[in-house]
Design a protein around this motif. Sequence first.
Motif, short mmCIF file in Angstrom:
data_model
loop_
_atom_site.label_atom_id
_atom_site.label_comp_id
_atom_site.label_asym_id
_atom_site.label_seq_id
_atom_site.Cartn_x
_atom_site.Cartn_y
_atom_site.Cartn_z
N ARG A 264 -0.65 4.48 -35.65
CA ARG A 264 -1.96 3.85 -35.54
C ARG A 264 -2.24 3.44 -34.09
NH1 ARG A 264 0.37 1.21 -40.42
NH2 ARG A 264 -0.84 1.88 -42.22
N ASP A 265 -3.51 3.48 -33.74
CA ASP A 265 -3.94 3.10 -32.39
C ASP A 265 -5.33 2.49 -32.50
OD1 ASP A 265 -3.99 2.79 -29.66
OD2 ASP A 265 -3.84 4.93 -29.20
N THR A 266 -5.78 1.88 -31.44
CA THR A 266 -7.14 1.38 -31.37
C THR A 266 -8.05 2.58 -31.21
OG1 THR A 266 -6.38 -0.66 -30.34
CG2 THR A 266 -8.73 -0.12 -30.12
N ILE A 267 -9.04 2.67 -32.07
CA ILE A 267 -9.97 3.81 -32.05
C ILE A 267 -11.28 3.34 -31.46
CG2 ILE A 267 -11.15 5.55 -33.44
CD1 ILE A 267 -8.05 5.72 -33.47
N LYS A 268 -11.71 4.04 -30.44
CA LYS A 268 -13.00 3.74 -29.83
C LYS A 268 -14.04 4.68 -30.42
CE LYS A 268 -10.90 2.09 -25.63
NZ LYS A 268 -10.67 2.29 -24.22
N ILE A 269 -14.98 4.11 -31.15
CA ILE A 269 -16.06 4.91 -31.73
C ILE A 269 -17.15 4.99 -30.67
CG2 ILE A 269 -17.72 5.10 -33.61
CD1 ILE A 269 -14.82 5.16 -34.55
#
Length: 115
Positions: A79-84
């Motif tokens: 898991r990672d931080t997802i930038k939309i």
Amino acid sequence: MEVGVKDKILTVIAPLKDTPAEKAGIRSGDMVLKIDDKYTSDVSIDEAIKLIRGDKGTTVKLTILHEGESEPVEISVVRDTIKIPTIDTRCARTASSSSASTASRPTPHSSSAMP
């Protein structure tokens, strides 16, 4: 990744570009059979999303049946931080052409989940 229910099976509509799911090999049309040790036939989309999301750096194990394949595979996704990306909608018109940029929103039967 965007998921929905197709024929009563949790299915990947689209992995988001440059995300851990896409990098791990998740593809549109993949059926998600299990999230960690939980069968997806027993959970709602909202529950599935909660199971898929988690703290950055932790791993979720997805049991996937790729479209057109007969045997499922286990795929571990970190898991990672997802930038939309923000969608900028503009309409540019010239004498000979016009263009617009739009984005679709999840329907009641689909939702976006990270990884």
